[in-house]
Design a protein around this motif. Structure first.
Motif, PDB file in Angstrom:
ATOM      1  N   GLU A 199       1.002  -1.126   0.153  1.00 14.79           N
ATOM      2  CA  GLU A 199      -0.029   0.070  -0.019  1.00 14.79           C
ATOM      3  C   GLU A 199       0.903   1.153  -0.255  1.00 14.79           C
ATOM      4  OE1 GLU A 199      -2.918  -0.071   3.261  1.00 14.79           O
ATOM      5  OE2 GLU A 199      -3.957  -1.666   2.280  1.00 14.79           O
ATOM      6  N   GLN A 200       1.980   1.164   0.535  1.00 15.31           N
ATOM      7  CA  GLN A 200       2.825   2.316   0.695  1.00 15.31           C
ATOM      8  C   GLN A 200       3.571   2.502  -0.719  1.00 15.31           C
ATOM      9  OE1 GLN A 200       2.761  -0.279   2.758  1.00 15.31           O
ATOM     10  NE2 GLN A 200       2.912   0.309   4.756  1.00 15.31           N
ATOM     11  N   ASP A 202       2.050   1.811  -3.685  1.00 16.08           N
ATOM     12  CA  ASP A 202       0.673   2.049  -4.232  1.00 16.08           C
ATOM     13  C   ASP A 202       0.756   3.724  -4.294  1.00 16.08           C
ATOM     14  OD1 ASP A 202      -1.189   1.635  -5.969  1.00 16.08           O
ATOM     15  OD2 ASP A 202      -2.677   1.798  -4.272  1.00 16.08           O
ATOM     16  N   HIS A 203       0.743   4.169  -2.872  1.00 15.54           N
ATOM     17  CA  HIS A 203       0.425   5.548  -2.648  1.00 15.54           C
ATOM     18  C   HIS A 203       1.576   6.391  -2.952  1.00 15.54           C
ATOM     19  CE1 HIS A 203       0.367   9.264  -0.132  1.00 15.54           C
ATOM     20  NE2 HIS A 203      -0.939   8.616   0.016  1.00 15.54           N
ATOM     21  N   TYR A 207       0.393   9.285  -5.721  1.00 21.00           N
ATOM     22  CA  TYR A 207       0.544  10.812  -5.492  1.00 21.00           C
ATOM     23  C   TYR A 207       1.999  11.314  -5.338  1.00 21.00           C
ATOM     24  CZ  TYR A 207      -3.978   9.606  -3.708  1.00 21.00           C
ATOM     25  OH  TYR A 207      -5.509   9.307  -3.639  1.00 21.00           O
ATOM     26  N   SER A 208       2.963  10.465  -5.304  1.00 27.29           N
ATOM     27  CA  SER A 208       4.210  11.098  -5.560  1.00 27.29           C
ATOM     28  C   SER A 208       5.074  10.801  -6.871  1.00 27.29           C
ATOM     29  CB  SER A 208       5.197  10.565  -4.291  1.00 27.29           C
ATOM     30  OG  SER A 208       4.513  10.734  -3.107  1.00 27.29           O
TER      31      SER A 208
END
Length: 364
Positions: A199-200, A202-203, A207-208
């Protein structure tokens, strides 16, 4: 009474349409079908046209007649990266929507990771080769007497290798962050192919990484292109004003050099405009996509898919027609292509006007 009946049927029809729409998936809407049709029809033309043209470009630019300046090397590597972008990225999309086979997701995990990696590397590499060309042109324009010091071929090779190593390192996270994941859905599990494994991560991708890619693939190259080309145009305009009114029966060396630089400046400006038009949509869309999708309907998802498709095709159009800009704006490049065609057509070299061996002739 008649008016009441008409209004009643209108509202009933509207209610039925809303109910039907609520049960439809994005694949059922015309926008999605239009996007799929675009993926089926346009890519073959871009792949054939772009691959053929870029291959001719590489062959022409690497001839001995054009190998006396770093610019042909940069443009040849740009053409090679364009071919790789078309054959790895666009070809995959055409196969996916034409034959329902996804070469990224339907094969090995290693192949999935490498495909993500190579597509981002080659597309970013194309942008950075434009940076190299622009910087070399600025040096040649403002420091012509120091050009032999700063623009040696060994520095050009080092620049190409350094850019490639930087981009490979920057995108190496794809080789470790993507894979197959089993996720719990209801009472069962669902296997997802070729997705971020945590999940990290994927985020980070959503978004980054989109902002990092925006800077590397678009913003930095765009700023360098606009700044460098503006400086070149200013210098050429200033030189022309200084020489204005001086007319000779024969073209002197300084006028020839200015004419050559002007031609290459036109090439760079055309590439810059093409870059802005074709690349802007594909770097803007991923940034807004996660926000546009929140709580949206299936119909809007179909519209977003159509927008994404058009943005992708514009980017691949840029990779397909870059060589055409060289051909239209570079007389020296056109002459070399004509010479190659004549050699292959007649079996012997043809006479081409203009000196190819002059190190002062930068017209490509």
């Amino acid at each position: 009474m008649y008016f009441y009946i008409v209004i009643h049927f209108i509202f009933e029809d509207l209610k039925l349409n809303i109910m039907n729409t609520s049960t439809m998936s994005k694949e059922d809407f015309a926008e999605y079908e239009a996007a799929v049709m675009l993926w089926k029809i346009i890519p073959p033309f871009l792949i054939v046209f772009g691959t053929t043209g870029n291959a001719i470009t590489i062959y022409a630019l690497l001839q001995k007649r054009l190998r006396n300046s770093p610019t042909p090397l940069f443009l040849a590597t740009l053409a090679l990266s364009d071919i790789l972008a078309l054959t790895t990225g666009l070809l995959r999309q055409w196969i996916k929507y034409t034959f329902d086979v996804d070469i990224r997701e339907d094969f090995t995990v290693s192949g999935c990771k490498f495909h993500w990696f190579i597509v981002y590397v080659v597309t970013q590499f194309s942008s950075w080769m434009l940076i190299c060309v622009t910087v070399e042109r600025v040096i040649s324009t403002f420091l012509p007497h120091k050009r032999h010091v700063f623009c040696q071929m060994k520095f050009a090779y080092i620049s190409v290798c350094a850019v490639l190593c930087f981009l490979m390192t920057l995108n190496a996270h794809y080789l470790f962050g993507y894979g197959d994941v089993s996720r719990h859905v209801g009472n069962g599990t669902k296997e997802q192919r070729c997705v971020p494994t945590t999940e990290q991560y994927d985020h980070f991708i959503i978004y980054s990484w989109t902002w990092i890619d925006w800077c590397v693939f678009y913003l930095i190259p765009l700023l360098v292109l606009l700044t460098g080309n503006s400086l070149i145009v200013y210098k050429v305009f200033k030189s022309h004003r200084r020489c204005h009114g001086t007319v000779t029966s024969n073209t002197n060396p300084s006028t020839a050099v200015q004419k050559s630089i002007s031609s290459l400046t036109l090439l760079l400006m055309l590439v810059s405009v093409l870059f802005i038009i074709c690349v802007t949509p594909i770097v803007v869309y991923p940034i807004g996509d996660p926000y546009w999708r929140e709580g949206t309907s299936e119909h809007k998802l179909a519209k977003l898919f159509l927008i994404e498709t058009i943005a992708n095709l514009l980017m691949y159009l840029n990779h397909s027609v870059n060589f055409l800009v060289y051909f239209l704006s570079g007389s020296k490049f056109r002459s070399e292509v004509n010479r190659i065609v004549c050699v292959h057509a007649t079996g012997h070299a043809s006479t081409v006007s203009g000196s190819f061996m002059s190190t002062k002739n930068y017209d490509l």
